[in-house]
Design an enzyme around this catalytic site. Structure first.
Site, mmCIF file in Angstrom:
data_model
loop_
_atom_site.group_PDB
_atom_site.id
_atom_site.type_symbol
_atom_site.label_atom_id
_atom_site.label_comp_id
_atom_site.label_asym_id
_atom_site.label_seq_id
_atom_site.Cartn_x
_atom_site.Cartn_y
_atom_site.Cartn_z
ATOM 1 C CB SER A 168 52.395 0.679 44.268
ATOM 2 O OG SER A 168 51.129 0.241 44.675
ATOM 3 C CG ASP A 169 49.909 -4.202 45.810
ATOM 4 O OD1 ASP A 169 50.115 -3.752 46.946
ATOM 5 O OD2 ASP A 169 48.775 -4.321 45.337
ATOM 6 C CB ILE A 170 54.647 -6.056 41.607
ATOM 7 C CG1 ILE A 170 53.371 -6.892 41.413
ATOM 8 C CG2 ILE A 170 55.862 -6.792 41.055
ATOM 9 C CD1 ILE A 170 52.971 -7.110 39.975
ATOM 10 N N GLY A 173 57.105 -5.316 46.993
ATOM 11 C CA GLY A 173 57.588 -6.648 47.327
ATOM 12 C C GLY A 173 59.019 -6.873 46.888
#
Length: 408
Positions: A168-170, A173
């Protein structure tokens, strides 16, 4: 160098989602000024082990191709510096907690008055609207609340399992960088900037297209299936006599070719496996029959035979095997970049290739405050003003930068 050469980005992000966004922009040629908090800098500087020399490997990975400046935005001098940077910036990216930018005087409504062409991008846990807008978010929470952990794992009744990569972070981004470029295209046509935002929660939901389609169509929540696919079979990992491989024999052509390789053509006449829907309905039986066949020969035998007939397949690599794979090397996905204190450091390459304007990993991640003095000078602060800012505690300047300035 790169298709975004000339784009000026002010980076107020930390840890992973925001730095992924600005990493994408920097690798494609944008000038990214990374602003780190004082006195400690980005949290990833302390996500250790491992270290390379005195630098955290995590920080080095996420912040190459960026210039580094350290500011205290709560000090008048720090706020003054940021306002000057933003006056000529094309993009601002931030992932502070809810309300922080407004309290600091740098909310979108305020900043857009002085620079209406600015593209202002915010990443957060849950977005700027809705009942959870005030919550902070992390990848673990996003994976849990999006449903991903409910269908990840080996068996339907097993415990919830997080995807090993912080997806979810990547993904947030990457979505943010996509949104910025779409807003930039709009600005090129109209001259207008805008506020772009996304969240970890939405980024995680984006990863559930297949499972969401099933749930919305049937009213039933999909469960964990190991490496198997929720809509196609056989499309999963099998253990050869020596190690694991994956086989994508999902469509009818690949299914029949897989049977040829396995010497199991009789299964083509088995009504349980006649169509894709039939194979999904009898998946456990199918898995058992195929697994017994795959265990009879080593991985190299099966991979060679499957590749010869055009069935998608591959070995299950560990991380070191993936990074030394000839295809990764041929595609420049592992490269070396020079670092100010470490010499050459290995990092991941740019995954997007351009025929006319290739991006490149040009510089290593900055030391804490490495470019503070140079950036301040470039934006019109003279030596006395820089000294005053430092004395006020509004900026931090790396010792290496000071030494270099004294020599020059």
């Amino acid at each position: 160098m790169g298709p975004l050469s000339g784009l000026k980005v002010v980076d107020l992000t930390h840890v992973m989602a925001g730095p992924t966004c600005t990493l994408m922009l920097a690798d494609m040629g944008a000038e990214v000024i990374k602003i780190e908090k004082m006195p400690a800098g980005d949290d990833t500087r302390y996500m250790v082990p491992p270290k390379i020399g005195d630098e955290a490997a995590s920080f080095l990975m996420m912040n190459r191709n960026k210039k580094g400046i350290a500011l205290d935005l709560k000090k008048p001098g720090g706020a003054k510096v940021l306002r000057r940077l933003l006056a000529s910036a094309d993009v601002l990216v931030e992932n502070f907690g809810p309300g922080v930018m407004d309290r600091l005087g740098f909310g979108y409504a305020e900043i857009s008055k002085d620079n209406p062409a600015l593209i202002y991008c915010s990443l957060s846990g849950f977005g700027r609207t809705g009942p959870y807008k005030h919550r902070r978010g992390f990848d673990l929470v996003a994976q849990a609340m999006s449903g991903i952990m409910s269908f990840t794992g080996e068996k339907p009744d097993g415990p919830p399992v997080k995807c090993g990569a912080p997806l979810s972070d990547i993904t947030a981004g990457i979505l943010a960088s996509l949104g910025i470029l779409a807003a930039y295209a709009h600005r090129l046509k109209t001259g207008q900037g805008q506020w772009v935002e996304t969240s970890l929660f939405e980024a995680a939901l984006v990863q559930t297209y297949w499972q969401a389609a099933i749930a919305l169509a049937t009213g039933v929540a999909p469960k964990a299936m190991g490496s198997a696919h929720p809509l196609n079979a056989p499309y999963q990992a099998f253990k050869a006599s020596d190690k694991w491989i994956v086989v994508g024999g999902a469509n009818q052509k690949h299914w029949l070719r897989t049977l040829e390789v396995l010497g199991a053509s009789e299964l083509a006449r088995d009504r349980r496996f006649a169509t894709g829907a039939d194979r999904m309905a009898h998946l456990k039986e199918l898995e058992a029959l195929l697994a017994a066949r795959f265990r009879t020969q080593p991985a190299a035998h099966w991979l060679g035979a499957l590749e010869d007939v055009g069935v998608p397949c591959g070995p299950v690599n560990d991380m070191l095997q993936a990074l030394t794979d000839p295809q990764a090397i041929a595609r420049d996905m592992v490269v070396e970049v020079g670092h100010s204190s470490l010499g050459n450091v290995k990092t991941l390459g740019l995954p997007i290739k351009f025929s006319q304007t290739p991006g490149k990993v040009r510089t290593g991640a900055p030391l804490y405050g490495e470019h503070t003095a140079a950036i301040l000078s470039a934006y019109g602060f003279d030596a006395d003003e820089i000294a005053t800012l430092k004395q006020e505690g509004a900026v931090a300047i790396a010792a290496a930068s000071v030494a270099q300035d004294e020599v020059s």
